[in-house]
Design a protein around this motif. Sequence first.
Motif, PDB file in Angstrom:
ATOM      1  N   GLU A  62      32.345  50.186  44.242  1.00 44.76           N
ATOM      2  CA  GLU A  62      30.912  49.670  44.325  1.00 44.76           C
ATOM      3  C   GLU A  62      30.529  48.219  42.947  1.00 44.76           C
ATOM      4  O   GLU A  62      30.211  47.201  42.661  1.00 44.76           O
ATOM      5  CB  GLU A  62      29.854  50.534  43.306  1.00 44.76           C
ATOM      6  CG  GLU A  62      29.449  51.372  44.478  1.00 44.76           C
ATOM      7  CD  GLU A  62      28.275  52.721  44.395  1.00 44.76           C
ATOM      8  OE1 GLU A  62      27.793  52.646  43.334  1.00 44.76           O
ATOM      9  OE2 GLU A  62      27.904  53.242  45.183  1.00 44.76           O
ATOM     10  N   ILE A  63      31.781  48.408  41.829  1.00 46.92           N
ATOM     11  CA  ILE A  63      32.339  47.934  41.093  1.00 46.92           C
ATOM     12  C   ILE A  63      33.028  46.772  41.420  1.00 46.92           C
ATOM     13  O   ILE A  63      34.780  48.033  40.185  1.00 46.92           O
ATOM     14  CB  ILE A  63      31.987  48.261  39.481  1.00 46.92           C
ATOM     15  CG1 ILE A  63      30.147  49.264  39.314  1.00 46.92           C
ATOM     16  CG2 ILE A  63      31.863  47.128  38.562  1.00 46.92           C
ATOM     17  CD1 ILE A  63      30.350  49.990  38.320  1.00 46.92           C
ATOM     18  N   LYS A  64      33.084  46.116  41.468  1.00 47.51           N
ATOM     19  CA  LYS A  64      34.781  45.918  42.695  1.00 47.51           C
ATOM     20  C   LYS A  64      35.320  44.725  40.575  1.00 47.51           C
ATOM     21  O   LYS A  64      34.807  44.412  39.577  1.00 47.51           O
ATOM     22  CB  LYS A  64      34.689  44.454  43.076  1.00 47.51           C
ATOM     23  CG  LYS A  64      33.715  44.672  44.104  1.00 47.51           C
ATOM     24  CD  LYS A  64      33.747  44.009  45.449  1.00 47.51           C
ATOM     25  CE  LYS A  64      33.853  44.685  46.940  1.00 47.51           C
ATOM     26  NZ  LYS A  64      31.955  44.767  46.846  1.00 47.51           N
ATOM     27  N   GLU A  65      36.462  44.697  40.708  1.00 52.97           N
ATOM     28  CA  GLU A  65      37.482  44.042  39.559  1.00 52.97           C
ATOM     29  C   GLU A  65      36.848  43.003  39.753  1.00 52.97           C
ATOM     30  O   GLU A  65      37.220  42.177  40.390  1.00 52.97           O
ATOM     31  CB  GLU A  65      38.915  44.591  39.984  1.00 52.97           C
ATOM     32  CG  GLU A  65      40.041  43.610  38.820  1.00 52.97           C
ATOM     33  CD  GLU A  65      39.615  44.435  37.372  1.00 52.97           C
ATOM     34  OE1 GLU A  65      38.980  42.993  36.314  1.00 52.97           O
ATOM     35  OE2 GLU A  65      40.021  45.332  37.324  1.00 52.97           O
ATOM     36  N   GLN A  66      36.973  42.002  38.621  1.00 53.72           N
ATOM     37  CA  GLN A  66      36.763  40.654  39.031  1.00 53.72           C
ATOM     38  C   GLN A  66      37.404  39.716  37.913  1.00 53.72           C
ATOM     39  O   GLN A  66      37.747  38.711  37.895  1.00 53.72           O
ATOM     40  CB  GLN A  66      35.371  40.455  38.007  1.00 53.72           C
ATOM     41  CG  GLN A  66      34.105  40.990  38.480  1.00 53.72           C
ATOM     42  CD  GLN A  66      33.227  40.964  39.845  1.00 53.72           C
ATOM     43  OE1 GLN A  66      34.051  39.228  39.792  1.00 53.72           O
ATOM     44  NE2 GLN A  66      33.036  41.586  41.093  1.00 53.72           N
ATOM     45  N   LYS A  67      38.473  40.358  37.346  1.00 48.27           N
ATOM     46  CA  LYS A  67      39.243  39.800  36.663  1.00 48.27           C
ATOM     47  C   LYS A  67      40.793  39.570  37.404  1.00 48.27           C
ATOM     48  O   LYS A  67      40.969  40.242  38.077  1.00 48.27           O
ATOM     49  CB  LYS A  67      40.251  40.666  35.326  1.00 48.27           C
ATOM     50  CG  LYS A  67      39.130  40.502  34.180  1.00 48.27           C
ATOM     51  CD  LYS A  67      39.662  41.935  33.091  1.00 48.27           C
ATOM     52  CE  LYS A  67      38.994  42.186  32.313  1.00 48.27           C
ATOM     53  NZ  LYS A  67      39.810  42.924  31.044  1.00 48.27           N
ATOM     54  N   ASN A  68      41.432  38.038  37.357  1.00 52.58           N
ATOM     55  CA  ASN A  68      42.303  37.860  38.046  1.00 52.58           C
ATOM     56  C   ASN A  68      43.070  36.604  37.570  1.00 52.58           C
ATOM     57  O   ASN A  68      42.228  35.245  37.739  1.00 52.58           O
ATOM     58  CB  ASN A  68      42.131  37.474  39.735  1.00 52.58           C
ATOM     59  CG  ASN A  68      43.381  37.455  40.353  1.00 52.58           C
ATOM     60  OD1 ASN A  68      44.282  37.922  40.362  1.00 52.58           O
ATOM     61  ND2 ASN A  68      43.458  36.730  41.377  1.00 52.58           N
ATOM     62  N   PRO A  69      44.171  36.827  36.688  1.00 56.77           N
ATOM     63  CA  PRO A  69      44.750  38.174  36.989  1.00 56.77           C
ATOM     64  C   PRO A  69      44.403  39.261  35.972  1.00 56.77           C
ATOM     65  O   PRO A  69      43.846  38.789  34.927  1.00 56.77           O
ATOM     66  CB  PRO A  69      46.074  37.601  35.918  1.00 56.77           C
ATOM     67  CG  PRO A  69      45.576  36.612  35.094  1.00 56.77           C
ATOM     68  CD  PRO A  69      44.986  35.960  35.518  1.00 56.77           C
ATOM     69  N   ILE A  70      44.827  40.694  36.525  1.00 53.96           N
ATOM     70  CA  ILE A  70      44.824  41.809  35.525  1.00 53.96           C
ATOM     71  C   ILE A  70      45.591  41.871  34.431  1.00 53.96           C
ATOM     72  O   ILE A  70      46.733  42.011  34.668  1.00 53.96           O
ATOM     73  CB  ILE A  70      44.254  42.721  36.549  1.00 53.96           C
ATOM     74  CG1 ILE A  70      43.494  42.720  37.277  1.00 53.96           C
ATOM     75  CG2 ILE A  70      44.244  43.983  35.968  1.00 53.96           C
ATOM     76  CD1 ILE A  70      43.418  43.740  38.456  1.00 53.96           C
ATOM     77  N   PRO A  71      45.649  41.485  33.417  1.00 56.49           N
ATOM     78  CA  PRO A  71      46.489  41.838  32.478  1.00 56.49           C
ATOM     79  C   PRO A  71      46.375  43.496  32.346  1.00 56.49           C
ATOM     80  O   PRO A  71      45.862  44.912  31.977  1.00 56.49           O
ATOM     81  CB  PRO A  71      45.338  41.602  31.081  1.00 56.49           C
ATOM     82  CG  PRO A  71      44.314  41.776  31.264  1.00 56.49           C
ATOM     83  CD  PRO A  71      43.780  41.817  32.548  1.00 56.49           C
TER      84      PRO A  71
END
Length: 270
Positions: A62-71
Amino acid sequence: MTDPNIQTIDLMAGICDISPNPTFDISFTFVDQTTGETSELFAHKLVLACGSPVFLKQFYGEIKEQKNPIPVEDSSSDAFKFFLDNLYNKKPPLKDMDFQLLGKMYYLADKYLLELLKESVIQEVSSRKMVTEKVIEAAQVAELNVHLEKFASAVFHKCTSFVRDNPESVLQIFDSEEAGEERSYTLHRLMARTNRTEPKQPPPPICDNCKHDPCLHGEVLTENNFVAGALICYISNPSFPGLRKTIIKIGGSLFAFSYYRTVSGKRTQM
């Protein structure tokens, strides 16, 4: 053994983590704590989500990862690359890893809920032969990973078993370590732990006759405890003085009881 995933071919073939492949849609960045250099690893969200329920929720929840790249701050790039290889159906070389790297692999497997990878790491630790030069290093890794209870316990067991079984090697370690150094403190704590740890008792020997543990000696023979080929003792039936019990084997596995009355040295079947 790898954790379940949908891959039936080697998806690592033709994929390079240095030059991004057009199909990559997620990457992870790392900063070397010693040199300050940065590095990046690339992957596919779908592959990661199929291999780990944590990634599934992270990328498609439901709450998708928005960071790209991911540290990534809680893992080295080397450990994370081996971890990603596992999700791409490429078996990580656990036998070539030191205890520190094995600890990092176990941490990632625990974090991303890969039970088979966790079991593989524990099996590698348990089967590894401990040597004098690695005892203190292994103990330090176990101390740093006490929050990973099963992993730390497996490493501590290898260390304490070595200390108990190799007293001369332990004396050599004491002789080579400077008092007051961190390694000497680790060795002292390891000696104390060994003293508090009960040695693992070997399993009791299995009876050569009845093949049971505990031994069936003195037990009444029944259909449930019958063992083909085992020696038995004929005893008088207390309810019928003069009667003796014999066993008749049928087909090597079944048996029947027959009672005989002994009269003047002759047997009469009842």
